[in-house]
Scaffold this motif. Structure first.
Motif, PDB file in Angstrom:
ATOM      1  N   LEU A   1      -5.909   4.400   4.333  1.00 37.96           N
ATOM      2  CA  LEU A   1      -6.640   3.138   4.425  1.00 37.96           C
ATOM      3  C   LEU A   1      -5.712   1.923   4.398  1.00 37.96           C
ATOM      4  O   LEU A   1      -5.801   1.052   5.266  1.00 37.96           O
ATOM      5  CB  LEU A   1      -7.648   3.031   3.274  1.00 37.96           C
ATOM      6  CG  LEU A   1      -8.889   3.918   3.366  1.00 37.96           C
ATOM      7  CD1 LEU A   1      -9.750   3.738   2.128  1.00 37.96           C
ATOM      8  CD2 LEU A   1      -9.699   3.599   4.612  1.00 37.96           C
ATOM      9  N   LYS A   2      -4.835   1.862   3.393  1.00 39.85           N
ATOM     10  CA  LYS A   2      -4.049   0.655   3.157  1.00 39.85           C
ATOM     11  C   LYS A   2      -2.785   0.556   4.015  1.00 39.85           C
ATOM     12  O   LYS A   2      -2.252  -0.536   4.197  1.00 39.85           O
ATOM     13  CB  LYS A   2      -3.639   0.579   1.673  1.00 39.85           C
ATOM     14  CG  LYS A   2      -4.791   0.673   0.692  1.00 39.85           C
ATOM     15  CD  LYS A   2      -5.659  -0.563   0.740  1.00 39.85           C
ATOM     16  CE  LYS A   2      -6.747  -0.491  -0.305  1.00 39.85           C
ATOM     17  NZ  LYS A   2      -6.232  -0.499  -1.671  1.00 39.85           N
TER      18      LYS A   2
ATOM     19  N   VAL B   1     -14.300  -0.588  -0.095  1.00 36.49           N
ATOM     20  CA  VAL B   1     -13.242  -1.392   0.534  1.00 36.49           C
ATOM     21  C   VAL B   1     -13.346  -1.333   2.042  1.00 36.49           C
ATOM     22  O   VAL B   1     -13.254  -2.359   2.741  1.00 36.49           O
ATOM     23  CB  VAL B   1     -11.850  -0.915   0.062  1.00 36.49           C
ATOM     24  CG1 VAL B   1     -10.747  -1.558   0.900  1.00 36.49           C
ATOM     25  CG2 VAL B   1     -11.639  -1.246  -1.407  1.00 36.49           C
ATOM     26  N   LEU B   2     -13.583  -0.137   2.586  1.00 32.88           N
ATOM     27  CA  LEU B   2     -13.677   0.025   4.036  1.00 32.88           C
ATOM     28  C   LEU B   2     -14.855  -0.757   4.596  1.00 32.88           C
ATOM     29  O   LEU B   2     -14.725  -1.488   5.586  1.00 32.88           O
ATOM     30  CB  LEU B   2     -13.807   1.512   4.374  1.00 32.88           C
ATOM     31  CG  LEU B   2     -13.874   1.871   5.863  1.00 32.88           C
ATOM     32  CD1 LEU B   2     -12.619   1.391   6.575  1.00 32.88           C
ATOM     33  CD2 LEU B   2     -14.046   3.372   6.042  1.00 32.88           C
TER      34      LEU B   2
ATOM     35  N   GLY C   1       0.816  -1.216   0.000  1.00 27.95           N
ATOM     36  CA  GLY C   1       0.000   0.000   0.000  1.00 27.95           C
ATOM     37  C   GLY C   1       0.845   1.259   0.000  1.00 27.95           C
ATOM     38  O   GLY C   1       0.508   2.247  -0.677  1.00 27.95           O
ATOM     39  N   ALA C   2       1.957   1.242   0.736  1.00 26.91           N
ATOM     40  CA  ALA C   2       2.846   2.397   0.762  1.00 26.91           C
ATOM     41  C   ALA C   2       3.476   2.637  -0.606  1.00 26.91           C
ATOM     42  O   ALA C   2       3.598   3.791  -1.058  1.00 26.91           O
ATOM     43  CB  ALA C   2       3.933   2.199   1.823  1.00 26.91           C
ATOM     44  N   ALA C   3       3.867   1.556  -1.297  1.00 30.79           N
ATOM     45  CA  ALA C   3       4.432   1.692  -2.640  1.00 30.79           C
ATOM     46  C   ALA C   3       3.395   2.233  -3.616  1.00 30.79           C
ATOM     47  O   ALA C   3       3.704   3.067  -4.482  1.00 30.79           O
ATOM     48  CB  ALA C   3       4.961   0.339  -3.129  1.00 30.79           C
ATOM     49  N   LEU C   4       2.144   1.795  -3.480  1.00 27.71           N
ATOM     50  CA  LEU C   4       1.068   2.289  -4.333  1.00 27.71           C
ATOM     51  C   LEU C   4       0.813   3.772  -4.093  1.00 27.71           C
ATOM     52  O   LEU C   4       0.628   4.549  -5.037  1.00 27.71           O
ATOM     53  CB  LEU C   4      -0.204   1.480  -4.070  1.00 27.71           C
ATOM     54  CG  LEU C   4      -1.444   1.865  -4.866  1.00 27.71           C
ATOM     55  CD1 LEU C   4      -1.199   1.720  -6.369  1.00 27.71           C
ATOM     56  CD2 LEU C   4      -2.637   1.001  -4.435  1.00 27.71           C
ATOM     57  N   ALA C   5       0.830   4.185  -2.831  1.00 23.23           N
ATOM     58  CA  ALA C   5       0.638   5.596  -2.512  1.00 23.23           C
ATOM     59  C   ALA C   5       1.779   6.443  -3.072  1.00 23.23           C
ATOM     60  O   ALA C   5       1.551   7.533  -3.619  1.00 23.23           O
ATOM     61  CB  ALA C   5       0.540   5.779  -0.993  1.00 23.23           C
TER      62      ALA C   5
END
Length: 219
Positions: free
Chosen positions: A69-70, A187-188, A40-44
């Protein structure tokens, strides 16, 4: 800086793909959640880079939603769930890890072959990352199929959503913001419902193995 952005995004895409491989091979749920958090951090980070080079402010909001979120909320909630259910250790797989990795390699090759014609039509600075995004979706779907426990399947679902979001971000430079918020809300809500579902399975069967749900079928 803008000249290096495609290389940086490709580097992040490679990291996301490697994390997907690590997740399908990972047997510990705690490590599985941590790998999802890094993905998720890489996607952000990829969203922020694309926002910088394309000057699309919507991508900053998309990256921020992903980060909250991720990287923060969902991993925190999953860690809390596994502490309460005491299922943080090894998880079972329906097929062994070496076979899973070989199938995963085949899926990656298929994904790149499938995405190549589409990537050539994209004018995005990171259009070539579509093959990686599609491979991540396929690997996540395989993880959902090959795991018998509920929590790894939830993480597989979330990782699949990461792949879809990465594809939309890199190939089309982002989706309309109303769609971004809609997906984030879905998703949440989905994770919250699945959390309740896991507690109900554990209370009924004293296990998170979803194969035990077959005992509920009528004779």
């Amino acid at each position: 800086m803008s000249h290096f952005v495609p290389q940086l995004i490709n580097l992040l895409a490679t990291l996301i793909l490697l994390l997907s491989f690590a997740m399908i091979a990972q047997r510990r749920i705690v490590s599985l959640i941590n790998l999802f958090m890094i993905q998720g951090a890489a996607l952000a980070a990829a969203s922020f880079l694309l926002a910088y080079v394309t000057q699309h402010p919507d991508l900053y909001i998309s990256g921020l939603l992903t980060l909250v979120l991720k990287v923060v909320f969902i991993p925190w909630m999953l860690h809390r769930v596994i502490r309460k259910l005491n299922v943080r250790w090894d998880v079972e797989t329906l097929i062994n890890i070496p076979t899973t990795m070989l199938v995963g390699i085949g899926l990656v090759i298929f994904a790149f072959s499938l995405a190549l014609p589409i990537s050539r039509l994209s004018d995005s600075v990171a259009g070539g990352a579509l093959g990686i995004a599609l491979a991540c979706v396929m690997l996540s779907f395989m993880m959902m199929i090959t795991r018998s426990k509920a929590i790894p399947q939830v993480i597989g679902f979330l990782s699949m959503e990461n792949g879809l979001l990465f594809a939309a971000t890199t190939v089309t430079s982002g989706m309309p913001m109303i769609v971004e918020f809609g997906i984030a809300l879905d998703v949440l809500v989905g994770v919250l419902i699945l959390g309740v579902f896991m507690f109900q399975i554990r209370e009924k069967f004293d296990s998170l193995d979803i194969r035990k749900l077959e005992t509920l079928k009528e004779d």
